[in-house]
Structure formats: C-alpha cells, structure tokens
Design an enzyme around this catalytic site. Sequence first.
Site, short mmCIF file in Angstrom:
data_model
loop_
_atom_site.label_atom_id
_atom_site.label_comp_id
_atom_site.label_asym_id
_atom_site.label_seq_id
_atom_site.Cartn_x
_atom_site.Cartn_y
_atom_site.Cartn_z
N ILE A 264 0.88 -1.17 0.00
CA ILE A 264 0.00 0.00 0.00
C ILE A 264 0.92 1.22 0.00
CG2 ILE A 264 -1.93 -1.14 1.12
CD1 ILE A 264 -1.19 0.17 3.73
N ASP A 265 0.41 2.36 -0.45
CA ASP A 265 1.23 3.55 -0.59
C ASP A 265 1.87 3.95 0.74
OD1 ASP A 265 0.48 3.60 -3.20
OD2 ASP A 265 -0.90 5.30 -3.00
N ASN A 266 3.02 4.61 0.64
CA ASN A 266 3.71 5.09 1.84
C ASN A 266 2.81 5.99 2.68
OD1 ASN A 266 5.93 3.74 0.83
ND2 ASN A 266 6.99 5.59 0.16
N ARG A 385 -6.78 6.82 -4.99
CA ARG A 385 -6.46 8.24 -5.03
C ARG A 385 -6.78 8.85 -6.39
NH1 ARG A 385 -0.33 8.16 -3.25
NH2 ARG A 385 -0.57 10.41 -3.55
#
Length: 475
Positions: A264-266, A385
């Site tokens: 998953i994104d930072n 996003r």
Amino acid sequence: MKMGSAGLASIFSNGYRSLSAPAPSLRTLASSSLFKHCKSNSKSAILPCSSSSKRVLSCFSSRVDVVQTATTSSVNGYPKYDRLLPCPSDNGPPRVEHLVVSEGGPVLEYICKALDLPPLFVADLIHFGAVYYALVCPQPPPTATPEQIRIFKEVTAPSVLCKRASIKGKTVREAQKTFRITHVEQFVEAGTYLRVHVHPKRFPRCYEIDWKSRIIAVTDSYVVLDKPAGTSVGGTTDNIEESCATFASRALGFSTPLKTTHQIDNCTEGCVVLARTKEYCSIFHGKIREKKVKKLYLALTAAPVPIGIITHYMRPINMAPRLVSEDFIKGWYLCQLEVMECKEVPWPDSVIQENYCIEDSGWPLKDHAYECKINLLTGRTHQVRAQLAACGAPIVGDSMYMPAAIAEMANPGLNPFGKYKYTSEGDKEMAITEWIAQYGKEPSVSIGLQACQISWDDGEHFYEARSPWWRSRMA
C-alpha cells in the site's frame, strides 16, 4: 546466446561499457556528468539497460533524504558525511553515482576512494541496500557527448571483455543484471559496474512508531500489521533498512525478516500482511492472483462520492501521477472500486492536521469532509487516489492528486481524459503535458486513506485496523 567470442562482439555492437579499461579512461568515465551523478534540479537522468532486461537505472527528482552532515564541503562539492544515523527529519536532493571499478578489491574501499566518502558512511549505505553491482553496465543515454561515447567504446572493446572469466558463458542480459552489494568486504573485480545511491530515501517515522502496538495478529505463517502512514511496507530501491518489514521483525524478535506479500502507498495506513516464510509469501501471492483476498478502505474525501461501482482506465505507465480515463482506451488497465457508504463528517481541525502532517493543497470548502467505505475490486497503484480525484472528490491531504482536481474545477475541460476531450489528435500531447503539470508532489506523511480491513479464503482469515487518524476528534 552464450557469451563466447560472438557474445562479446554482440556486447560491443550493442554499446555496452567495458569493464576492464585502463585506469585513466575509467577515471574520466566515472567523473563525467554521464556516469558520475544525477543533478538535483534534473527531472530525470536515465541510464537505460538493454530492452531485454526491462530495467532502467535512474534517479528522479523525488524527495530523497540528506544524511547528517558536517559544515565543511568535500572537493566534489557535496557535504562531508559521517553516518546515515541518526535519521534526518527532512528529505533532500538526490545523488546517484555510476562507477566502473578500475582496480579489483573490497567494494567499500573502492567506493570510499572513488567518491571521497568515509568508510562508516559507505558501510551504512551497503547495510541500507543502496549499492548495486553488475558485470556489464548499461549503455550511455542518447544525451551522451561524443567524448563520452568515445570513452564508452574504449572501455567496451571485445579484446578487454574477453579477458574476464566472470563474463564467459553468460548472455548479455545475465551479464548486465544488477544485484545488491550485501557485505562491505565483497570483492569487486576490475570493470565491475557500481551504482551507489548516496542519498537513499529516508523514513524518519520508523523511529517514532511503537511497532509492537501496531501488530494486529501473529501466526506461524504470517503477521498482520497496522501499517503507519509515512512508512514503506518493504523498503525502496535504495533503502531496505527503514521499512515496516524490518521494524516489525525486530519488534517481534524474529531472527528471519518478514517478507512483503503486497503493497500500500507510503502515505496510506492500515492492514498489511507480511509472510514469515518464502512458501507463504508465494501462497499469498497466489490468493491475490485468484482474487481470494478482499480489501476494504476508508477514504476521507473533500467532496461526496456516489454509491456504487466506479470504473476508470489507467494509463499503463509506471510513473506518478497515474492518469485515468472515464472512457475505454486500448491497452489501459481497468480500474474498479465500489463505494459502499459515504457519510458527511467534520473536516479535520488544524490540531489533528498538524499532528498527522496533513498537507493543505488549497481545497476551497473545508466545512465538511466525507468518509467513504470502499471495496477495492482491482488493485492498481494509486488507484483509489486517482479515481476519487477524477470524480472531483480527492482525498484530504493528497498533495499530488488534489491540485489537479482543483484545477479541473476551475477550468473544466483541462483534463483530456475527462468529460471534455481534446478536439484533435494534434492537441493530444500538449493537453496531456498541461494536465500532468497540474499535479503536485507526493505527500510526505499521511493522507485520508486507510486499508481498514483485509480478509481471504471467504472470510476465514479476517483482520481490521484501528480507527483512522481523522476520527480521533469526531466524538
């Protein structure tokens, strides 16, 4: 094709750099702007490998941390370095060095001498996984000068390559494949290509987290972690030390590091599954491929989102920002998510925004935000996003996608893949370039996005994250 005399000729014809040239030539090559370093004000400086390797060696203008420095400068214009720890609080300009070893020996000694760096700092770089080697290095980019091309041909002469026993019997692709240097005493022979990420991307939040409190479950096969925002699940190309996998392993006292099964994104928090064995890592990857893993997200958006399935198509370019189209485009990836709930909630106040480093991207109306529960049907990078921003409901704190959504609101039709398309094929390239320019930079810490639930095998394994950060002041 094996790399006998014919293979060496093939390397030469493809323009690969020699690995055993006279020292003066190698020093000139290493000090040139082509192979020496990437400028901090450059959008991208790329040294491509052959097409067969499907890899590029690059340094981008994305934020990369500066190590703790002294006040004096070294002869090459960069600050003098001590150690990578303690970790700095801010990221700084990138620096990636491309070298060719002129004399065989321990890798630490060579890098220290070639780049004028202290041994402790280089040892830290190797520990961070920031140093790579290859037997044969990539060819120069199209921007190379005639002098650089001349040096390149000189050091890639077949008569030089044929003397290297380590290359014989290998294909071009095998010889140019990069590997991490794993030990400071690792021997590198003359002609070896080195890529040194002198400024690895840093994750200061790793040192601020109570990692034991983030563990959701521990089994014989896997660990479920409530990942904090501002951290990397499994590390980056230049930093495998400051990662969730590393710090969670230490918190649990594991001698064998945990392994990444998905990302998953930072800037996203929430449920992540880390495998304890290679075998279970492969098993979980198979469950993802077979769509046996279900992921639910909570998103805090700046505008309401309609209930139901939202479909877009994502441009197949592995670079942020990820562009999505409402209409089908051949070759673009299908992106689908299901909005299950959307309820109005208070916009996070200034105190909580400061505590979680939420970036203000200029959204005009901040009376209310909207908490959406999302079932992720396809798993593309930045999908939630990008899709929500394309719907005019960007995620709170998303400094990359929210500016583009604001620009589209102010100038309908700016998005060439939205409701209003460009009028001619000739306008396409310019329209896309102008659209990309509307996006901002990647968030430094948190955004309003949480992987709130993960389950697999029809709910046999089911886990939930703690309440998301924005709920702490909703009561």
